[in-house]
Enzyme design. Structure first.
Site, PDB file in Angstrom:
ATOM      1  N   GLU A 142       0.857  -1.191   0.000  1.00 49.93           N
ATOM      2  CA  GLU A 142       0.000   0.000   0.000  1.00 49.93           C
ATOM      3  C   GLU A 142       0.891   1.239   0.000  1.00 49.93           C
ATOM      4  O   GLU A 142       1.785   1.364   0.844  1.00 49.93           O
ATOM      5  CB  GLU A 142      -0.878   0.042   1.251  1.00 49.93           C
ATOM      6  CG  GLU A 142      -1.993  -0.963   1.276  1.00 49.93           C
ATOM      7  CD  GLU A 142      -2.837  -0.823   2.543  1.00 49.93           C
ATOM      8  OE1 GLU A 142      -2.795   0.244   3.189  1.00 49.93           O
ATOM      9  OE2 GLU A 142      -3.534  -1.777   2.886  1.00 49.93           O
ATOM     10  N   GLU A 157      -5.916   8.620  10.227  1.00 49.33           N
ATOM     11  CA  GLU A 157      -4.548   8.320  10.650  1.00 49.33           C
ATOM     12  C   GLU A 157      -4.226   8.857  12.038  1.00 49.33           C
ATOM     13  O   GLU A 157      -4.658   9.941  12.415  1.00 49.33           O
ATOM     14  CB  GLU A 157      -3.530   8.909   9.647  1.00 49.33           C
ATOM     15  CG  GLU A 157      -3.806   8.614   8.194  1.00 49.33           C
ATOM     16  CD  GLU A 157      -3.850   7.134   7.823  1.00 49.33           C
ATOM     17  OE1 GLU A 157      -3.570   6.292   8.676  1.00 49.33           O
ATOM     18  OE2 GLU A 157      -4.202   6.834   6.679  1.00 49.33           O
TER      19      GLU A 157
END
Length: 259
Positions: A44, A55
């Site tokens: 990824e 995040e």
């Protein structure tokens, strides 16, 4: 069977994440092929964004470092094209929907496919809004990966029925980041997905140790690790290749010994 599903054929997959352009794109271009060589089954690549809502601080800081180094989406496309000459490992972009809209949905998908990207993961795109991106993904041969959260329950089956490639099972509520313990009943989540569609399930968010990776791979088809790798990149900078590859070899060995 598409290229992404083949990643899981007859084995447990190890899927690492890095932020493109952290510490700079020349390091990213060396790191991706080295990670593939070390045993990564699918990689990824995060497109840095100034407001990455899913995040935790580790990846947020990586995004800021990358943006400060002058990374742009166009430069990432060019980098991936160069990476593709060195490795055939499947690659997925992890991005937020805003950068895709800003670039233009169809143009973004075309460029992603042209440079050699195989799949797209968009954590802030609700499954119900997939039509915003799915037609363009299909047009350009990209697999759109959906996420299932611990709260998804019955919805997991609906998502699974529409999924291709694999289903990204989010192991913990909240943002990404290393966790000392993962308390979610992953087996229950994976079973719910498989009821809807017998499709590979990879578990991510919070996994950092070989023990966690082994445990998660006992009840799933693959393990996704981001923050622990991004921490190594932050610590070693341009010298991160060997520490990251050593970590990948260790994690890969752990999942291969899972029952």
């Amino acid at each position: 069977m598409n290229k992404i599903q083949k990643v899981f054929e007859n084995k447990k997959a190890f899927i690492p994440f890095i932020t493109a352009g952290d510490p700079d794109l020349s390091v990213t271009e060396k790191l991706v092929p080295a990670m593939a060589e070390a045993g990564a089954d699918l990689i990824e690549i995060g497109i840095p964004f100034s407001d990455p809502v899913a995040e935790g601080p580790v990846i947020q800081e990586a995004d800021l470092r990358s943006l400060a180094a002058g990374t742009t989406t166009d430069k990432i496309f060019d980098s991936v094209k160069r990476i593709r000459k060195k490795t055939q490992v499947p690659l997925a972009f992890m991005t937020y929907i805003n950068p895709v809209y800003a670039y233009g949905v169809d143009t973004f998908m075309k460029r992603a496919a042209d440079c050699g990207i195989d799949a797209l993961i968009v954590p802030d795109m609700p499954f119900e809004e997939r039509q915003e991106l799915l037609p363009a993904c299909r047009r350009h041969g990209l697999v759109l990966i959906y996420l299932v959260a611990p709260t998804s329950r019955e919805r997991a089956q609906v998502i699974a029925r529409e999924s291709q490639g694999f289903v990204y099972c989010v192991s913990s509520l909240g943002v990404t980041g290393v966790r000392s313990q993962i308390t979610t009943n992953i087996k229950e989540m994976v079973d719910a997905v498989k009821k809807g569609n017998d499709i590979p399930c990879a578990v991510g968010f919070g996994i950092s140790t070989p023990e966690q990776a082994r445990t998660m791979s006992q009840v799933s088809d693959g393990v996704i690790v981001g923050s622990a790798i991004v921490e190594l990149v932050a610590r070693y900078g341009a010298g991160c290749l060997e520490p990251v590859c050593s970590y990948i070899r260790e994690m890969k060995a752990a999942i291969e010994t899972a029952d």
